[in-house]
Design an enzyme around this catalytic site. Structure first.
Site, PDB file in Angstrom:
ATOM      1  N   SER A 213       0.852  -1.193   0.000  1.00 34.32           N
ATOM      2  CA  SER A 213       0.000   0.000   0.000  1.00 34.32           C
ATOM      3  C   SER A 213       0.886   1.240   0.000  1.00 34.32           C
ATOM      4  O   SER A 213       2.083   1.149  -0.312  1.00 34.32           O
ATOM      5  CB  SER A 213      -0.915  -0.021   1.228  1.00 34.32           C
ATOM      6  OG  SER A 213      -1.916   0.962   1.104  1.00 34.32           O
ATOM      7  N   ASN A 214       0.342   2.383   0.310  1.00 34.54           N
ATOM      8  CA  ASN A 214       1.145   3.606   0.410  1.00 34.54           C
ATOM      9  C   ASN A 214       0.633   4.454   1.569  1.00 34.54           C
ATOM     10  O   ASN A 214      -0.309   4.077   2.249  1.00 34.54           O
ATOM     11  CB  ASN A 214       1.114   4.374  -0.922  1.00 34.54           C
ATOM     12  CG  ASN A 214      -0.304   4.720  -1.319  1.00 34.54           C
ATOM     13  OD1 ASN A 214      -0.986   5.468  -0.623  1.00 34.54           O
ATOM     14  ND2 ASN A 214      -0.761   4.155  -2.430  1.00 34.54           N
TER      15      ASN A 214
END
Ligand code: CTP
Length: 404
Positions: A213-214
Protein backbone atom coordinates in the site's frame (compact mmCIF):
# COMPACT_ATOMS: atom_id res chain seq x y z
CA UNK A 1 -21.19 38.59 2.24
CA UNK A 2 -23.55 38.85 5.21
CA UNK A 3 -26.08 41.08 3.45
CA UNK A 4 -29.38 39.26 2.94
CA UNK A 5 -27.98 35.99 4.32
CA UNK A 6 -30.09 33.76 6.54
CA UNK A 7 -28.17 32.99 9.72
CA UNK A 8 -29.26 30.63 12.49
CA UNK A 9 -27.63 31.52 15.79
CA UNK A 10 -27.66 28.63 18.26
CA UNK A 11 -27.21 29.68 21.90
CA UNK A 12 -26.51 27.10 24.61
CA UNK A 13 -26.26 27.35 28.38
CA UNK A 14 -22.87 28.82 29.23
CA UNK A 15 -21.95 32.13 30.85
CA UNK A 16 -20.89 33.53 27.44
CA UNK A 17 -24.53 33.25 26.29
CA UNK A 18 -24.95 36.94 27.20
CA UNK A 19 -22.54 37.80 24.36
CA UNK A 20 -25.00 36.41 21.81
CA UNK A 21 -26.89 39.71 22.06
CA UNK A 22 -23.88 41.52 20.56
CA UNK A 23 -23.48 38.88 17.90
CA UNK A 24 -27.09 39.38 16.77
CA UNK A 25 -26.59 43.15 16.65
CA UNK A 26 -23.54 42.77 14.40
CA UNK A 27 -25.35 40.40 12.02
CA UNK A 28 -28.44 42.63 11.88
CA UNK A 29 -26.22 45.72 11.31
CA UNK A 30 -24.74 43.89 8.30
CA UNK A 31 -28.31 43.35 6.98
CA UNK A 32 -28.39 39.61 7.61
CA UNK A 33 -31.54 37.88 8.83
CA UNK A 34 -31.06 36.10 12.14
CA UNK A 35 -33.10 33.29 13.66
CA UNK A 36 -32.13 32.46 17.24
CA UNK A 37 -32.43 28.90 18.52
CA UNK A 38 -31.78 28.43 22.24
CA UNK A 39 -31.52 25.49 24.60
CA UNK A 40 -33.62 25.60 27.79
CA UNK A 41 -30.44 26.06 29.85
CA UNK A 42 -29.42 29.08 27.76
CA UNK A 43 -32.55 30.87 28.97
CA UNK A 44 -31.01 30.82 32.49
CA UNK A 45 -28.22 33.07 31.20
CA UNK A 46 -30.05 35.41 28.82
CA UNK A 47 -33.76 35.91 28.21
CA UNK A 48 -35.48 34.81 25.00
CA UNK A 49 -37.21 38.23 25.01
CA UNK A 50 -33.85 40.03 24.64
CA UNK A 51 -32.69 37.81 21.78
CA UNK A 52 -36.10 37.83 20.03
CA UNK A 53 -36.22 41.64 20.21
CA UNK A 54 -32.72 42.09 18.81
CA UNK A 55 -33.19 39.52 16.03
CA UNK A 56 -36.76 40.67 15.26
CA UNK A 57 -37.87 37.03 15.23
CA UNK A 58 -39.14 34.87 18.03
CA UNK A 59 -36.31 32.81 19.52
CA UNK A 60 -37.11 29.10 19.18
CA UNK A 61 -36.54 26.88 22.21
CA UNK A 62 -38.86 23.89 22.35
CA UNK A 63 -39.65 21.23 19.82
CA UNK A 64 -43.30 21.28 20.86
CA UNK A 65 -44.89 24.48 22.15
CA UNK A 66 -47.32 24.15 25.10
CA UNK A 67 -50.68 22.52 24.27
CA UNK A 68 -53.00 25.51 23.71
CA UNK A 69 -50.59 27.01 21.11
CA UNK A 70 -49.90 23.82 19.16
CA UNK A 71 -50.56 23.78 15.42
CA UNK A 72 -49.89 20.90 13.02
CA UNK A 73 -47.11 22.62 11.06
CA UNK A 74 -45.04 23.48 14.11
CA UNK A 75 -43.29 20.21 14.69
CA UNK A 76 -41.64 20.32 11.21
CA UNK A 77 -40.07 23.71 11.88
CA UNK A 78 -36.58 22.16 12.12
CA UNK A 79 -36.89 20.99 8.51
CA UNK A 80 -38.21 24.35 7.26
CA UNK A 81 -35.41 26.18 9.07
CA UNK A 82 -32.78 23.86 7.65
CA UNK A 83 -33.93 24.76 4.13
CA UNK A 84 -34.09 28.48 5.00
CA UNK A 85 -30.57 28.77 6.43
CA UNK A 86 -27.38 29.76 4.59
CA UNK A 87 -25.22 29.16 7.64
CA UNK A 88 -25.55 28.24 11.31
CA UNK A 89 -23.32 29.31 14.18
CA UNK A 90 -23.57 27.87 17.69
CA UNK A 91 -22.01 30.38 20.08
CA UNK A 92 -21.44 29.57 22.84
CA UNK A 93 -21.46 25.78 22.44
CA UNK A 94 -21.27 23.93 25.75
CA UNK A 95 -19.56 20.56 26.34
CA UNK A 96 -23.04 19.03 26.69
CA UNK A 97 -24.34 20.27 23.32
CA UNK A 98 -21.06 19.27 21.62
CA UNK A 99 -21.39 15.77 23.10
CA UNK A 100 -25.00 15.48 21.99
CA UNK A 101 -24.25 16.57 18.41
CA UNK A 102 -21.21 14.26 18.22
CA UNK A 103 -23.46 11.31 19.07
CA UNK A 104 -26.43 12.26 16.92
CA UNK A 105 -28.80 13.00 19.76
CA UNK A 106 -31.93 15.05 19.06
CA UNK A 107 -33.60 15.65 22.40
CA UNK A 108 -34.33 19.37 22.02
CA UNK A 109 -35.05 21.77 19.17
CA UNK A 110 -31.42 22.85 18.64
CA UNK A 111 -29.94 19.35 18.34
CA UNK A 112 -32.86 18.14 16.20
CA UNK A 113 -32.25 21.05 13.83
CA UNK A 114 -28.52 20.23 13.64
CA UNK A 115 -29.31 16.68 12.50
CA UNK A 116 -31.54 18.00 9.72
CA UNK A 117 -29.14 20.76 8.68
CA UNK A 118 -27.72 21.04 5.14
CA UNK A 119 -25.80 24.30 5.38
CA UNK A 120 -22.35 24.82 6.96
CA UNK A 121 -22.33 24.69 10.77
CA UNK A 122 -19.78 26.60 12.84
CA UNK A 123 -19.37 25.66 16.49
CA UNK A 124 -17.68 28.05 18.93
CA UNK A 125 -17.05 26.05 22.07
CA UNK A 126 -16.92 27.87 25.38
CA UNK A 127 -16.66 26.25 28.80
CA UNK A 128 -14.44 25.95 31.82
CA UNK A 129 -10.81 24.98 31.15
CA UNK A 130 -10.99 21.48 32.65
CA UNK A 131 -14.20 20.65 30.80
CA UNK A 132 -12.57 21.82 27.56
CA UNK A 133 -9.37 19.84 28.14
CA UNK A 134 -11.29 16.74 29.20
CA UNK A 135 -10.37 13.81 26.97
CA UNK A 136 -14.02 13.04 26.23
CA UNK A 137 -14.77 16.63 25.15
CA UNK A 138 -11.68 16.61 22.93
CA UNK A 139 -12.73 13.30 21.38
CA UNK A 140 -16.20 14.72 20.68
CA UNK A 141 -14.65 17.82 19.09
CA UNK A 142 -12.55 15.54 16.83
CA UNK A 143 -15.70 13.68 15.76
CA UNK A 144 -17.37 16.97 14.80
CA UNK A 145 -14.31 18.20 12.86
CA UNK A 146 -14.01 14.97 10.90
CA UNK A 147 -17.71 15.00 10.10
CA UNK A 148 -17.22 18.35 8.36
CA UNK A 149 -18.39 20.85 10.97
CA UNK A 150 -16.22 23.94 11.58
CA UNK A 151 -14.90 24.19 15.12
CA UNK A 152 -13.79 27.59 16.39
CA UNK A 153 -11.19 27.26 19.14
CA UNK A 154 -11.91 29.15 22.36
CA UNK A 155 -9.62 31.98 23.46
CA UNK A 156 -7.38 31.57 26.49
CA UNK A 157 -7.68 33.84 29.50
CA UNK A 158 -9.41 34.30 32.82
CA UNK A 159 -12.67 32.35 32.98
CA UNK A 160 -15.88 33.00 34.92
CA UNK A 161 -14.85 30.28 37.40
CA UNK A 162 -11.69 32.21 38.28
CA UNK A 163 -9.48 29.62 36.56
CA UNK A 164 -7.26 30.56 33.63
CA UNK A 165 -6.88 28.71 30.32
CA UNK A 166 -8.71 28.00 27.06
CA UNK A 167 -12.49 28.30 27.28
CA UNK A 168 -13.46 31.91 26.53
CA UNK A 169 -15.78 32.66 23.62
CA UNK A 170 -13.69 34.56 21.01
CA UNK A 171 -14.32 38.26 20.45
CA UNK A 172 -17.53 39.08 18.59
CA UNK A 173 -15.67 40.74 15.67
CA UNK A 174 -13.64 37.56 15.14
CA UNK A 175 -16.74 35.35 15.14
CA UNK A 176 -18.48 37.62 12.63
CA UNK A 177 -15.38 37.56 10.39
CA UNK A 178 -15.19 33.75 10.52
CA UNK A 179 -18.86 33.49 9.42
CA UNK A 180 -18.26 36.04 6.66
CA UNK A 181 -15.10 34.23 5.43
CA UNK A 182 -16.87 30.88 5.24
CA UNK A 183 -19.74 32.40 3.25
CA UNK A 184 -17.10 33.74 0.83
CA UNK A 185 -15.70 30.25 0.26
CA UNK A 186 -18.91 28.28 -0.06
CA UNK A 187 -21.30 29.07 -2.88
CA UNK A 188 -24.23 26.89 -3.93
CA UNK A 189 -22.65 26.39 -7.36
CA UNK A 190 -22.73 22.58 -7.48
CA UNK A 191 -26.46 22.28 -6.81
CA UNK A 192 -27.90 19.39 -8.83
CA UNK A 193 -24.45 18.21 -9.95
CA UNK A 194 -23.23 14.70 -9.27
CA UNK A 195 -19.70 14.69 -7.98
CA UNK A 196 -17.60 11.52 -7.85
CA UNK A 197 -14.49 11.70 -5.66
CA UNK A 198 -11.92 8.97 -5.02
CA UNK A 199 -9.72 9.09 -1.93
CA UNK A 200 -7.12 7.27 0.11
CA UNK A 201 -4.71 4.49 -0.81
CA UNK A 202 -5.50 1.08 -2.22
CA UNK A 203 -4.24 -2.14 -0.64
CA UNK A 204 -2.98 -4.96 -2.83
CA UNK A 205 -2.97 -8.31 -1.00
CA UNK A 206 0.07 -10.56 -1.02
CA UNK A 207 -1.58 -13.22 1.14
CA UNK A 208 -4.58 -13.13 3.54
CA UNK A 209 -2.69 -11.02 6.12
CA UNK A 210 -0.15 -8.94 4.15
CA UNK A 211 -0.50 -6.22 1.53
CA UNK A 212 1.32 -3.53 -0.47
CA UNK A 213 0.00 0.00 0.00
CA UNK A 214 1.15 3.61 0.41
CA UNK A 215 0.99 6.39 2.99
CA UNK A 216 -2.08 8.24 1.66
CA UNK A 217 -4.37 9.30 4.56
CA UNK A 218 -7.37 10.19 2.38
CA UNK A 219 -7.63 13.66 3.97
CA UNK A 220 -7.46 15.60 0.67
CA UNK A 221 -10.20 13.50 -0.96
CA UNK A 222 -12.41 13.69 2.14
CA UNK A 223 -11.97 17.49 2.25
CA UNK A 224 -13.01 17.62 -1.43
CA UNK A 225 -16.10 15.52 -0.73
CA UNK A 226 -17.07 17.71 2.22
CA UNK A 227 -16.57 20.96 0.30
CA UNK A 228 -18.48 19.66 -2.75
CA UNK A 229 -21.42 18.58 -0.57
CA UNK A 230 -21.48 21.98 1.19
CA UNK A 231 -21.61 23.61 -2.27
CA UNK A 232 -24.78 21.65 -3.03
CA UNK A 233 -23.28 18.70 -4.95
CA UNK A 234 -24.62 15.16 -4.74
CA UNK A 235 -21.39 13.52 -3.67
CA UNK A 236 -20.25 9.91 -3.93
CA UNK A 237 -16.97 9.26 -2.15
CA UNK A 238 -15.10 6.12 -3.21
CA UNK A 239 -12.56 5.45 -0.51
CA UNK A 240 -9.69 3.05 -0.03
CA UNK A 241 -8.91 1.87 3.53
CA UNK A 242 -8.56 5.01 5.71
CA UNK A 243 -9.17 6.00 9.33
CA UNK A 244 -11.52 8.89 8.62
CA UNK A 245 -15.18 9.52 9.33
CA UNK A 246 -17.54 10.07 6.44
CA UNK A 247 -18.20 13.77 5.74
CA UNK A 248 -21.82 14.82 6.26
CA UNK A 249 -24.24 14.66 3.33
CA UNK A 250 -22.02 12.37 1.25
CA UNK A 251 -22.50 8.79 0.10
CA UNK A 252 -19.44 6.63 0.78
CA UNK A 253 -18.43 3.43 -0.96
CA UNK A 254 -15.48 1.59 0.58
CA UNK A 255 -13.07 -0.39 -1.59
CA UNK A 256 -9.77 -2.12 -0.91
CA UNK A 257 -7.90 -2.86 -4.14
CA UNK A 258 -7.21 -0.80 -7.27
CA UNK A 259 -9.30 -3.22 -9.27
CA UNK A 260 -12.29 -2.73 -6.91
CA UNK A 261 -11.86 1.04 -7.12
CA UNK A 262 -11.74 0.79 -10.90
CA UNK A 263 -14.99 -1.18 -10.96
CA UNK A 264 -16.87 1.33 -8.79
CA UNK A 265 -15.50 4.38 -10.63
CA UNK A 266 -16.48 2.83 -13.96
CA UNK A 267 -20.01 2.07 -12.77
CA UNK A 268 -20.58 5.64 -11.50
CA UNK A 269 -18.78 7.50 -14.30
CA UNK A 270 -21.49 8.01 -16.92
CA UNK A 271 -23.96 9.49 -14.42
CA UNK A 272 -21.38 11.88 -12.92
CA UNK A 273 -20.86 15.53 -13.84
CA UNK A 274 -17.58 15.99 -11.99
CA UNK A 275 -14.92 13.32 -11.39
CA UNK A 276 -12.03 14.03 -9.04
CA UNK A 277 -9.45 11.30 -8.71
CA UNK A 278 -7.47 12.09 -5.59
CA UNK A 279 -6.84 8.47 -4.57
CA UNK A 280 -3.25 7.23 -4.45
CA UNK A 281 -3.92 4.13 -6.50
CA UNK A 282 -1.25 1.43 -6.23
CA UNK A 283 0.38 1.11 -9.65
CA UNK A 284 1.15 -2.59 -9.17
CA UNK A 285 -0.35 -5.58 -7.41
CA UNK A 286 1.04 -9.08 -6.77
CA UNK A 287 0.66 -11.16 -9.92
CA UNK A 288 -0.40 -14.21 -7.93
CA UNK A 289 -2.78 -14.03 -4.97
CA UNK A 290 -1.82 -16.64 -2.37
CA UNK A 291 -4.82 -18.00 -0.46
CA UNK A 292 -2.81 -19.31 2.53
CA UNK A 293 -0.61 -17.28 4.82
CA UNK A 294 2.97 -17.45 3.52
CA UNK A 295 5.42 -19.09 5.91
CA UNK A 296 8.52 -17.24 7.00
CA UNK A 297 10.91 -20.14 6.42
CA UNK A 298 13.96 -20.65 8.62
CA UNK A 299 16.97 -20.55 6.32
CA UNK A 300 19.55 -17.96 7.48
CA UNK A 301 19.91 -16.27 4.08
CA UNK A 302 16.32 -16.34 3.02
CA UNK A 303 14.95 -14.26 0.13
CA UNK A 304 11.41 -13.64 -0.95
CA UNK A 305 10.36 -12.57 -4.41
CA UNK A 306 6.92 -11.20 -5.26
CA UNK A 307 6.11 -10.80 -8.91
CA UNK A 308 4.06 -7.63 -9.57
CA UNK A 309 1.68 -6.85 -12.41
CA UNK A 310 0.50 -3.39 -13.46
CA UNK A 311 -2.90 -2.14 -12.27
CA UNK A 312 -5.30 -0.38 -14.64
CA UNK A 313 -4.82 3.40 -14.89
CA UNK A 314 -8.33 4.27 -13.66
CA UNK A 315 -8.23 7.95 -14.53
CA UNK A 316 -6.81 7.41 -18.01
CA UNK A 317 -9.48 4.83 -18.84
CA UNK A 318 -12.22 7.19 -17.60
CA UNK A 319 -10.68 10.09 -19.54
CA UNK A 320 -10.99 8.08 -22.75
CA UNK A 321 -14.75 7.64 -22.12
CA UNK A 322 -15.33 11.30 -21.24
CA UNK A 323 -18.49 12.92 -22.61
CA UNK A 324 -19.64 15.87 -20.49
CA UNK A 325 -17.68 15.20 -17.29
CA UNK A 326 -15.33 17.74 -15.78
CA UNK A 327 -12.29 15.72 -14.78
CA UNK A 328 -9.58 16.47 -12.23
CA UNK A 329 -6.52 14.40 -11.43
CA UNK A 330 -3.64 14.70 -9.02
CA UNK A 331 0.06 14.40 -9.78
CA UNK A 332 2.49 13.55 -7.04
CA UNK A 333 5.91 14.54 -8.29
CA UNK A 334 9.28 15.09 -6.67
CA UNK A 335 11.09 16.23 -9.87
CA UNK A 336 10.11 18.22 -12.99
CA UNK A 337 6.68 18.70 -11.46
CA UNK A 338 4.98 21.09 -13.90
CA UNK A 339 6.30 19.26 -16.97
CA UNK A 340 5.20 15.82 -15.70
CA UNK A 341 1.83 17.09 -14.49
CA UNK A 342 1.08 18.73 -17.86
CA UNK A 343 1.89 15.45 -19.58
CA UNK A 344 -0.57 13.61 -17.31
CA UNK A 345 -3.22 16.29 -17.90
CA UNK A 346 -2.99 15.68 -21.68
CA UNK A 347 -2.64 11.90 -21.57
CA UNK A 348 -5.58 11.44 -19.19
CA UNK A 349 -7.86 14.02 -20.96
CA UNK A 350 -8.25 16.15 -17.82
CA UNK A 351 -9.62 19.66 -17.27
CA UNK A 352 -7.29 20.27 -14.35
CA UNK A 353 -4.45 18.57 -12.55
CA UNK A 354 -3.33 19.26 -9.00
CA UNK A 355 0.42 19.01 -8.61
CA UNK A 356 1.95 18.37 -5.23
CA UNK A 357 5.33 17.42 -3.90
CA UNK A 358 5.39 15.28 -0.72
CA UNK A 359 8.80 16.72 0.23
CA UNK A 360 7.54 20.31 0.58
CA UNK A 361 6.88 21.57 4.15
CA UNK A 362 3.12 21.70 4.85
CA UNK A 363 2.28 19.22 2.08
CA UNK A 364 2.17 15.48 1.81
CA UNK A 365 0.55 12.46 3.39
CA UNK A 366 -1.36 12.78 6.65
CA UNK A 367 -1.03 16.57 6.97
CA UNK A 368 -4.06 18.85 7.45
CA UNK A 369 -2.51 21.37 5.06
CA UNK A 370 -1.32 21.11 1.48
CA UNK A 371 0.82 23.10 -0.95
CA UNK A 372 -0.32 22.62 -4.53
CA UNK A 373 -0.03 24.03 -8.02
CA UNK A 374 -3.25 23.95 -10.05
CA UNK A 375 -2.74 23.47 -13.79
CA UNK A 376 -5.84 23.82 -15.97
CA UNK A 377 -6.45 22.68 -19.54
CA UNK A 378 -6.41 26.33 -20.73
CA UNK A 379 -2.70 26.43 -19.82
CA UNK A 380 -3.03 28.43 -16.58
CA UNK A 381 -0.61 27.52 -13.80
CA UNK A 382 -1.51 28.75 -10.28
CA UNK A 383 0.97 28.12 -7.50
CA UNK A 384 -1.07 28.28 -4.31
CA UNK A 385 0.43 29.04 -0.88
CA UNK A 386 0.19 26.56 2.00
CA UNK A 387 -3.46 26.28 3.10
CA UNK A 388 -5.79 23.83 4.81
CA UNK A 389 -6.94 20.87 2.73
CA UNK A 390 -10.49 22.27 2.97
CA UNK A 391 -9.31 25.56 1.42
CA UNK A 392 -7.36 23.68 -1.28
CA UNK A 393 -10.56 21.72 -2.01
CA UNK A 394 -12.50 24.96 -2.53
CA UNK A 395 -9.77 26.38 -4.79
CA UNK A 396 -10.09 23.23 -6.91
CA UNK A 397 -13.90 23.41 -6.97
CA UNK A 398 -13.77 27.12 -7.92
CA UNK A 399 -11.99 26.00 -11.12
CA UNK A 400 -14.26 22.99 -11.65
CA UNK A 401 -17.39 25.16 -11.78
CA UNK A 402 -15.91 27.28 -14.58
CA UNK A 403 -15.77 24.11 -16.74
CA UNK A 404 -19.32 22.92 -15.95
N1 CTP B 1 -4.26 7.12 -11.10
C1 CTP B 1 -5.24 6.22 -11.48
N2 CTP B 1 -4.93 4.90 -11.61
C2 CTP B 1 -3.68 4.45 -11.39
C3 CTP B 1 -2.68 5.36 -11.00
C4 CTP B 1 -3.01 6.70 -10.86
O1 CTP B 1 -6.39 6.63 -11.69
N3 CTP B 1 -3.43 3.17 -11.50
C5 CTP B 1 -4.61 8.56 -10.98
C6 CTP B 1 -4.35 9.14 -9.62
O2 CTP B 1 -5.49 9.07 -8.79
C7 CTP B 1 -4.01 10.59 -9.97
C8 CTP B 1 -3.37 10.52 -11.32
O3 CTP B 1 -3.78 9.26 -11.86
O4 CTP B 1 -5.17 11.40 -10.06
C9 CTP B 1 -1.87 10.59 -11.34
O5 CTP B 1 -1.31 9.68 -10.46
P1 CTP B 1 0.27 9.54 -10.26
O6 CTP B 1 0.55 8.38 -9.38
O7 CTP B 1 0.90 10.85 -9.91
O8 CTP B 1 0.73 9.22 -11.69
P2 CTP B 1 0.87 7.92 -12.50
O9 CTP B 1 0.00 8.06 -13.69
O10 CTP B 1 0.69 6.71 -11.67
O11 CTP B 1 2.38 8.04 -12.97
P3 CTP B 1 3.77 7.90 -12.14
O12 CTP B 1 3.46 7.13 -10.88
O13 CTP B 1 4.62 7.18 -13.08
O14 CTP B 1 4.22 9.31 -11.88
Amino acid sequence: MLKGKHIILGVTGGIAAYKSAWLIREFVKANAEVQVVMTRTATQFITPLTLSTLSRREALIDMFPPAPDQTTDQWTKHVDLSLWADIMLIAPATANTIAKIAHGMADDFLTTLVLALRCPLLIASSMDVDMYRNEITQRNIDILKETGYFLIDPDSGELASGLTGPGRLPEIERLVKIVDDLLHKIHQDLTGKRVLVSAGPTQEPIDPVRFFSNRSSGKMGFALANAAALRGGEVTLVSGPVHLRTPRNTRRIDVVTASEMNEVMQSKFSSSDVVIMSAAVADFSPAHRVEHKLKRGDEVDRRFVVELKGNPDILKTLGEQKTHQVMVGFALETDDGVENAKKKLDEKHLDAIILNNPNVKGAGFGADTNVVTVITADGKIDELPMMSKFDVANEILDRVVTYL
